[in-house]
Enzyme design. Structure first.
Site, PDB file in Angstrom:
ATOM      1  N   ASP A   6      -9.414  32.367   9.687  1.00 25.05           N
ATOM      2  CA  ASP A   6      -9.967  31.053   9.328  1.00 25.05           C
ATOM      3  C   ASP A   6      -9.313  29.986  10.214  1.00 25.05           C
ATOM      4  O   ASP A   6      -8.087  29.865  10.258  1.00 25.05           O
ATOM      5  CB  ASP A   6      -9.673  30.775   7.843  1.00 25.05           C
ATOM      6  CG  ASP A   6     -10.396  29.533   7.347  1.00 25.05           C
ATOM      7  OD1 ASP A   6     -10.876  29.558   6.206  1.00 25.05           O
ATOM      8  OD2 ASP A   6     -10.470  28.531   8.074  1.00 25.05           O
ATOM      9  N   ASP A 100     -16.354  28.753  10.651  1.00 21.35           N
ATOM     10  CA  ASP A 100     -15.004  28.944  11.210  1.00 21.35           C
ATOM     11  C   ASP A 100     -14.233  30.113  10.593  1.00 21.35           C
ATOM     12  O   ASP A 100     -13.024  30.169  10.707  1.00 21.35           O
ATOM     13  CB  ASP A 100     -14.192  27.646  11.084  1.00 21.35           C
ATOM     14  CG  ASP A 100     -13.578  27.464   9.708  1.00 21.35           C
ATOM     15  OD1 ASP A 100     -14.188  27.916   8.719  1.00 21.35           O
ATOM     16  OD2 ASP A 100     -12.475  26.895   9.628  1.00 21.35           O
ATOM     17  N   GLU A 101     -14.931  31.026   9.946  1.00 23.61           N
ATOM     18  CA  GLU A 101     -14.184  32.153   9.372  1.00 23.61           C
ATOM     19  C   GLU A 101     -14.940  33.469   9.486  1.00 23.61           C
ATOM     20  O   GLU A 101     -16.167  33.504   9.495  1.00 23.61           O
ATOM     21  CB  GLU A 101     -13.779  31.886   7.914  1.00 23.61           C
ATOM     22  CG  GLU A 101     -14.949  31.627   7.024  1.00 23.61           C
ATOM     23  CD  GLU A 101     -14.583  31.360   5.580  1.00 23.61           C
ATOM     24  OE1 GLU A 101     -13.680  32.019   5.029  1.00 23.61           O
ATOM     25  OE2 GLU A 101     -15.234  30.494   4.987  1.00 23.61           O
TER      26      GLU A 101
HETATM   27  P1  TTP Z   1     -12.745  24.947   6.095  1.00 16.89           P
HETATM   28  O1  TTP Z   1     -12.322  26.209   6.781  1.00 16.89           O
HETATM   29  O2  TTP Z   1     -12.911  24.979   4.612  1.00 16.89           O
HETATM   30  O3  TTP Z   1     -11.691  23.803   6.376  1.00 16.89           O
HETATM   31  P2  TTP Z   1     -10.911  23.483   7.714  1.00 16.89           P
HETATM   32  O4  TTP Z   1     -11.097  24.519   8.767  1.00 16.89           O
HETATM   33  O5  TTP Z   1     -11.248  22.093   8.144  1.00 16.89           O
HETATM   34  O6  TTP Z   1      -9.412  23.447   7.218  1.00 16.89           O
HETATM   35  P3  TTP Z   1      -8.487  24.701   6.787  1.00 16.89           P
HETATM   36  O7  TTP Z   1      -7.342  24.683   7.735  1.00 16.89           O
HETATM   37  O8  TTP Z   1      -8.075  24.402   5.388  1.00 16.89           O
HETATM   38  O9  TTP Z   1      -9.325  25.946   6.901  1.00 16.89           O
HETATM   39  O10 TTP Z   1     -14.099  24.419   6.710  1.00 16.89           O
HETATM   40  C1  TTP Z   1     -14.430  24.558   8.096  1.00 16.89           C
HETATM   41  C2  TTP Z   1     -15.173  23.335   8.562  1.00 16.89           C
HETATM   42  O11 TTP Z   1     -16.359  23.151   7.783  1.00 16.89           O
HETATM   43  C3  TTP Z   1     -14.403  22.044   8.433  1.00 16.89           C
HETATM   44  O12 TTP Z   1     -13.572  21.787   9.561  1.00 16.89           O
HETATM   45  C4  TTP Z   1     -15.470  21.013   8.286  1.00 16.89           C
HETATM   46  C5  TTP Z   1     -16.610  21.759   7.599  1.00 16.89           C
HETATM   47  N1  TTP Z   1     -16.652  21.388   6.173  1.00 16.89           N
HETATM   48  C6  TTP Z   1     -17.491  20.348   5.766  1.00 16.89           C
HETATM   49  O13 TTP Z   1     -18.219  19.787   6.590  1.00 16.89           O
HETATM   50  N2  TTP Z   1     -17.498  19.980   4.446  1.00 16.89           N
HETATM   51  C7  TTP Z   1     -16.691  20.574   3.504  1.00 16.89           C
HETATM   52  O14 TTP Z   1     -16.717  20.190   2.312  1.00 16.89           O
HETATM   53  C8  TTP Z   1     -15.818  21.634   3.939  1.00 16.89           C
HETATM   54  C9  TTP Z   1     -14.910  22.322   2.945  1.00 16.89           C
HETATM   55  C10 TTP Z   1     -15.839  22.004   5.263  1.00 16.89           C
HETATM   56 MG    MG Z   2     -10.905  26.570   8.275  1.00 17.37          MG
END
Ligand code: TTP
Ligand code: MG
Length: 388
Positions: A6, A100-101
């Site tokens: 992730d 992103d995962e």
């Molecule tokens: P996530 O992997 O949930 O968050 P992240 O990568 O920003 O942070 P983390 O280090 O905790 O993993 O989500 C991936 C992307 O998806 C995030 O950068 C932006 C988008 N996203 C949104 O647009 N709205 C949301 O509510 C969430 C949770 C994510």
């Molecule tokens: Mg993330």
């Protein structure tokens, strides 16, 4: 062993990478209106308590010098593709689960790349070397634990749950870390004094089923370290949705109907672009007090036309007794299938056009929108200046 990868603060990390003035600064990705919400926050911004889905005005209250950067989905999608290519280099058994995962089953790859931990480190290194972005990796014998593990040492973490450690890990895992437990199930957990996943095991299946329905069996399996879900190599987006935060909270039926129409068109366009049809339509309404509801409908036959999505969304909306003003309107579709599935066009009852004509309307509108932008052509009722 399964790996879950992730990316860290994905959208924000990309913007910080591409603009050195943003490095080590509290940054959020969002619109800049008073009513926008945060898509994501850099780790520097998270120290102020800012997180995804928080209204921007609250983020500004928490950190007055927060830097707001508008998002660039096209760029994020291109980088996402590159990340998935890097990960798939290590194992063909890869399942992308969001932008992103991804999960990777490393069965049979150890002779080539070494231990699971070495593979995790190699993936992190390759993503860093090629894209200058960090990610966090979780490694465990089953998918649900790999996902929990990847979140445990963010950012830039690597967490390994060895099979021998799995039982102890489950026993001390706070129950709220397990995905899929809603508010009412959490209430039951408190009543039953279930604090960790291990505590589930103190109840029998009939009791768990009585208290949690279908979730009972899954919880019992998870508490025994059993997760039957495998890494699915055919990545299929699970849903497409579009939502809009309104300029001010509204109560007016016609205005909300127009918002539903606009969102249905956006969802329909994305659905057809990906050559999918859907079997579920849902709507989401967020109210002035930030509470929200969703309503969904399973369809008798798959659809993909914007007007069919609009009809279903509108019928869901009509069943809701509005008591509060609405702040956000969302429309979405799930249960996506390939377009080759037979499609029912579901015409507007008062518009007696044959199915082919709606298909050609959608195709023409999609082509024009693709070339000139989605605002160039829309239903007349969406144009505020239009007075019949
Ligand atoms: P996530 O992997 O949930 O968050 P992240 O990568 O920003 O942070 P983390 O280090 O905790 O993993 O989500 C991936 C992307 O998806 C995030 O950068 C932006 C988008 N996203 C949104 O647009 N709205 C949301 O509510 C969430 C949770 C994510
Ligand atoms: Mg993330």
């Amino acid at each position: 062993m399964i790996l879950h990868i992730d990316m860290d603060a994905f959208f924000a990390a990309i913007e910080q990478r591409d603009n050195p003035t943003l490095k080590n600064k509290p940054v959020i990705i969002s619109g800049n209106s008073k009513r926008s919400v945060v898509a994501t926050a850099s780790y520097e911004a998270r120290k102020f308590g800012i997180h995804s889905a928080m209204p921007v005005f609250q983020a500004k209250q928490k950190c007055s010098h927060i830097i707001i950067v508008p998002g660039n989905m096209k760029k994020y999608q291109t980088i996402s593709k590159k990340i998935m290519e890097i990960i798939s280099h290590f194992s063909p058994l890869m399942e992308q689960v969001s932008i992103d995962e991804a999960y990777v089953d490393i069965k049979g790859c150890e002779r080539l790349f070494g231990s699971p931990e070495k593979i995790g480190q190699a993936i992190k290194k390759m993503i860093w070397n090629e894209l200058s972005l960090t990610c966090s990796v979780g490694i465990a014998p089953v998918k649900f634990l790999a996902k929990i593990a990847s979140d445990m040492n963010k950012p830039d973490g690597l967490t390994l749950i060895e099979p021998s450690r799995m039982k102890n890990f489950i026993c001390s895992l706070p129950i709220q870390k397990v995905a899929g437990i809603g508010k009412s199930a959490m209430k039951q957990m408190r009543l039953l004094q279930i604090k960790t996943l291990g505590d589930i095991n103190t109840y029998s299946l009939p009791i768990l089923t009585q208290k949690f329905g279908k979730l009972g069996q899954r919880l019992l399996d998870l508490s025994n370290g059993l997760d039957a879900s495998e890494v699915q190599t055919n990545y299929r987006r699970k849903s497409i949705s579009s939502e809009i935060t309104l300029a001010k909270d509204i109560f007016d039926f016609e205005t909300i109907k127009q918002m539903i129409l606009g969102r249905s068109q956006s969802v329909g366009r994305q659905l057809r672009k990906k050559k999918f049809v859907c079997e579920n339509v849902f709507i989401k309404l967020k109210f002035s007090d930030f509470s929200y509801i969703t309503r969904r409908k399973k369809l008798d036959a798959p659809i993909c036309s914007s007007s069919a999505i609009f009809n279903e969304a509108l019928s869901l909306y009509k069943k809701i007794q509005l008591k509060k003003r609405i702040r956000l309107v969302g429309v979405g579709v799930t249960a996506l299938k390939d377009k080759s599935t037979p499609v029912q066009m579901q015409l507007l009852p008062d518009l007696d056009k044959p199915k082919e004509q709606w298909e050609s309307v959608d195709t023409a509108v999609d082509l024009i929108s693709e070339k000139f932008g989605c605002d160039i052509i829309k239903k007349a009722s969406l144009n505020k200046r239009f007075k019949p």
